[in-house]
Design a protein around this motif. Structure first.
Motif, short mmCIF file in Angstrom:
data_model
loop_
_atom_site.label_atom_id
_atom_site.label_comp_id
_atom_site.label_asym_id
_atom_site.label_seq_id
_atom_site.Cartn_x
_atom_site.Cartn_y
_atom_site.Cartn_z
N GLN A 410 0.94 -1.53 -0.30
CA GLN A 410 0.48 -0.24 0.28
C GLN A 410 1.03 1.06 0.62
O GLN A 410 0.78 2.48 -0.64
CB GLN A 410 -0.83 0.27 1.20
CG GLN A 410 -1.81 0.91 0.82
CD GLN A 410 -2.69 0.68 2.63
OE1 GLN A 410 -2.56 0.12 3.60
NE2 GLN A 410 -3.81 2.15 2.93
N GLU A 454 -6.26 -1.09 14.54
CA GLU A 454 -4.79 0.32 14.42
C GLU A 454 -3.16 0.22 13.97
O GLU A 454 -2.99 -1.46 14.44
CB GLU A 454 -5.04 1.03 15.86
CG GLU A 454 -6.33 1.70 16.30
CD GLU A 454 -6.10 2.44 17.44
OE1 GLU A 454 -5.16 1.50 18.58
OE2 GLU A 454 -7.04 3.32 17.75
N LYS A 487 -5.82 4.51 12.58
CA LYS A 487 -6.36 3.86 12.20
C LYS A 487 -5.79 3.14 11.41
O LYS A 487 -4.45 3.60 10.68
CB LYS A 487 -8.22 4.19 11.77
CG LYS A 487 -8.63 4.73 12.33
CD LYS A 487 -9.41 3.62 13.18
CE LYS A 487 -9.94 3.73 14.68
NZ LYS A 487 -10.46 2.61 15.85
N GLU A 488 -6.04 1.97 10.37
CA GLU A 488 -5.33 1.22 9.76
C GLU A 488 -5.63 2.29 8.19
O GLU A 488 -4.63 2.45 7.37
CB GLU A 488 -5.87 -0.02 9.45
CG GLU A 488 -5.52 -0.88 10.17
CD GLU A 488 -6.28 -2.87 9.75
OE1 GLU A 488 -6.70 -2.41 9.26
OE2 GLU A 488 -5.52 -3.34 10.43
N SER A 489 -6.54 2.31 8.23
CA SER A 489 -7.01 3.20 6.77
C SER A 489 -6.18 4.11 6.80
O SER A 489 -6.23 4.61 5.70
CB SER A 489 -8.86 3.50 6.70
OG SER A 489 -9.19 4.30 8.40
N GLU A 490 -5.71 4.99 8.02
CA GLU A 490 -4.74 6.51 7.59
C GLU A 490 -3.65 5.85 7.93
O GLU A 490 -3.13 7.24 7.74
CB GLU A 490 -5.46 7.02 8.89
CG GLU A 490 -6.63 7.54 9.42
CD GLU A 490 -7.30 7.83 9.76
OE1 GLU A 490 -6.46 7.92 11.19
OE2 GLU A 490 -8.78 7.75 9.98
#
Length: 511
Positions: A410, A454, A487-490
RNA sequence: GCAGGUGUAGCUCAGUUGGUUAGAGCGCCGGUCUGUGGAACCGGAGGUCGGUGGUUCGAGCCCACCCACCUGUACCA
């Protein structure tokens, strides 16, 4: 049982391995030089690292070891091959081989490693990089003047400030004329001429007194070793020394090139003035000086009668660029680096292959030496390159490894240098690894973080700064300086923030 | 090539008139601290003393030769 053979891991002397910061500095310098050459209208040409020995201008007598100075070996068919010792001889071979297909004048440039089988020293290597530009097929000294201007522009482009270098110009014909005037003309005196030229070449190294000794009886070095001189008499030496000091019969500078008869020995001065080679050489120097002055280069390029350069193939103007500041080694002792660029006119090189004469002039930047000089001067940014973001491996189950690799992918997909720790060590060692790699940040995700969706991001640069003020280890660990959960998404956004605060240090030449 | 100098741990160096198992600092690895790069403390690994031959009861130390490196010089198309 035979003893196991264990080779010693070592590099031959005069060779060097190159790593991160030096490589990027080299790349950056090559790019800057290339830009200047392109601007002047030169086009690229690359030739291979080795050639037939005779094509390089070497002749092989019947012996296993060809001429010292070059690295040579024999092909399957027993023909001798040599590693190139400069980029000019291969260019001459190329031009001779493709003569009819090339535009004339043919203006080309090339960079590459060259090899010399000589004793290495400070700023002297057995493999080093040169960056050449040559104009082939231009008889006029305008081509020489242009090369000198380009040399000055190039040095400034790679970060040598104006005033910290000088391009010196002389003419082999002038030197030839002086030799004839003092009675050293003709084939019989070739050996002594060589000795005299070598003595003249040592002017900036040993000064006037040193050259005087080498022209006369000889000179002793610091260790007491003796170098035999040329054995000139006082009259002969005086003319050459006057020429070097600019004080007597000969005068040459950027404002003009002139002779003042009467300062030295009148008979010799008269012989000099009436010498054809001398007159031609002086006329060429005057023209070059005028062209340089008209273009505003008179302070950067100087006529200097002490420049000799290579002793064989140059036939007219010769040039040499030197840095004028003092360079010190690690122990603070001054280092003599020699010239960082040099060149000249070689009207006879292509003619070796073809009957007809093909005038050519060119010069060569010693990239490795220039780089070494600038590094010694602190002109190269020594900062290590900013390393990749390192994802620590907390848990070695395949499923978690896949998670870590996904994070790395990613980050890479977003243009961020990243890697997963691939070693087998524990967390402490992983942190040390990241530190040593110059990682800006690490990413930590153990089972706790995973459960919470996280990741922990640790800013290593900021962390090191904060750590300096913490003395107690328990406190240091508890504080987890510059570490935060996202957060994982951030993750990508958080890493971007860290990187932005850590603008990557420049790797090229410092301004 | 020539002249001078230097070779002991990864690095910088100590090592007594020749005498037990060759040391230090830094660096490296580990522990204290069971999940955190620094600091501190503790521990560990790492040496055919450049090589070969000789002298000696005994050689890191003395002798000879060789090798490598450093400085100067020579050569450098």
């Amino acid at each position: 049982m035979a003893k196991e053979f264990k080779p010693k891991a070592r590099l031959p002397r005069g060779l060097a391995d190159r790593t991160g910061a030096e490589l990027s500095a080299t790349r950056s310098m090559l790019e800057k030089i290339r830009a200047v050459y392109e601007l002047y209208g030169f086009e690229p040409l690359e030739t291979p690292a080795f050639e037939y020995t005779d094509a390089l201008g070497k002749f092989l007598p019947d012996q296993d070891r060809p001429n010292a100075g070059v690295f040579s070996f024999q092909d399957d068919d027993e023909q001798w091959l040599s590693l190139r010792y400069d980029l000019t001889a291969p260019l001459a071979r190329y031009v001779a081989e493709h003569h009819d297909a090339l535009p004339r004048p043919y203006r080309s440039y090339r960079a590459g490693y060259v090899y010399r089988n000589e004793k290495p020293g400070p700023g002297r290597f057995r493999q080093f990089m040169q960056f050449d530009a040559d104009t082939v097929g231009a008889p006029s000294v305008s081509a020489d003047a242009e090369i000198c201007m380009m040399a000055a522009d190039t040095l400034e482009a790679v970060g040598v400030p104006r005033g910290s270098y000088v391009v010196k110009v002389n003419n082999r014909k002038v030197l030839d004329g002086v030799m004839e005037a003092i009675g050293l003309g003709g084939d019989d005196n070739a050996g002594r001429r060589l000795t005299v030229l070598r003595a003249v070449d040592k002017f900036d190294k040993f000064g006037l007194e040193g050259v005087a000794l080498l022209l006369g009886p000889g000179r002793k070095d610091e260790s007491g070793d003796f170098t035999k001189g040329a054995g000139l008499d006082a009259r002969q030496s005086a003319l050459i020394l006057d020429m070097l000091s600019g004080a007597g019969a000969f005068r040459a500078d950027a404002e003009g090139v002139s002779i003042e008869i009467g300062g030295g020995d009148i008979a010799l001065a008269a012989a000099l003035v009436s010498n054809a080679a001398f007159a031609e050489g002086m006329a060429e120097l005057r023209e070059i000086a005028a062209l340089l002055a008209a273009a505003g280069y008179q302070d950067r390029v100087k006529i200097d009668p002490s420049v000799v350069r290579g002793l064989e193939y140059y036939t007219g103007p010769v040039y040499e660029a030197e840095l004028t500041f003092e360079i010190k080694d690690e122990d603070g002792r001054p280092v003599r680096f020699g010239s960082v660029a040099g060149g000249g006119r070689y009207d006879g090189l292509v003619a070796r292959f073809r009957g007809e004469k093909v005038p050519a002039t060119g010069f060569s930047i010693g990239v490795s030496r220039l780089l070494a000089a600038l590094a010694a001067l602190g002109k190269l940014d020594a900062d290590a390159q900013l390393g990749p973001v390192v994802v620590l491996v907390m848990d070695k189950e395949p499923a978690r490894i896949a998670d870590y690799m996904a994070m790395v992918s990613q980050l890479r997909a977003n243009g961020i240098r990243a890697e997963m720790y691939l070693g087998g060590a524990g967390m402490k060692a992983q942190m040390k690894y990241a530190d040593r790699r110059g990682a800006p940040a690490v990413i930590i995700q153990g089972s706790n973080e995973k459960a919470a969706g996280e990741v922990q991001v640790k800013d290593l640069v900021e962390g090191a700064r904060i750590a300096a003020s913490i003395a107690d280890n328990a406190e240091y660990r508890a504080a987890r300086p510059a570490q935060f959960a996202v957060k994982e998404s951030e993750l990508v956004a958080a890493i971007r923030d860290v990187l932005e605060r850590r603008a990557a240090p420049s790797l090229g030449l410092a301004d």
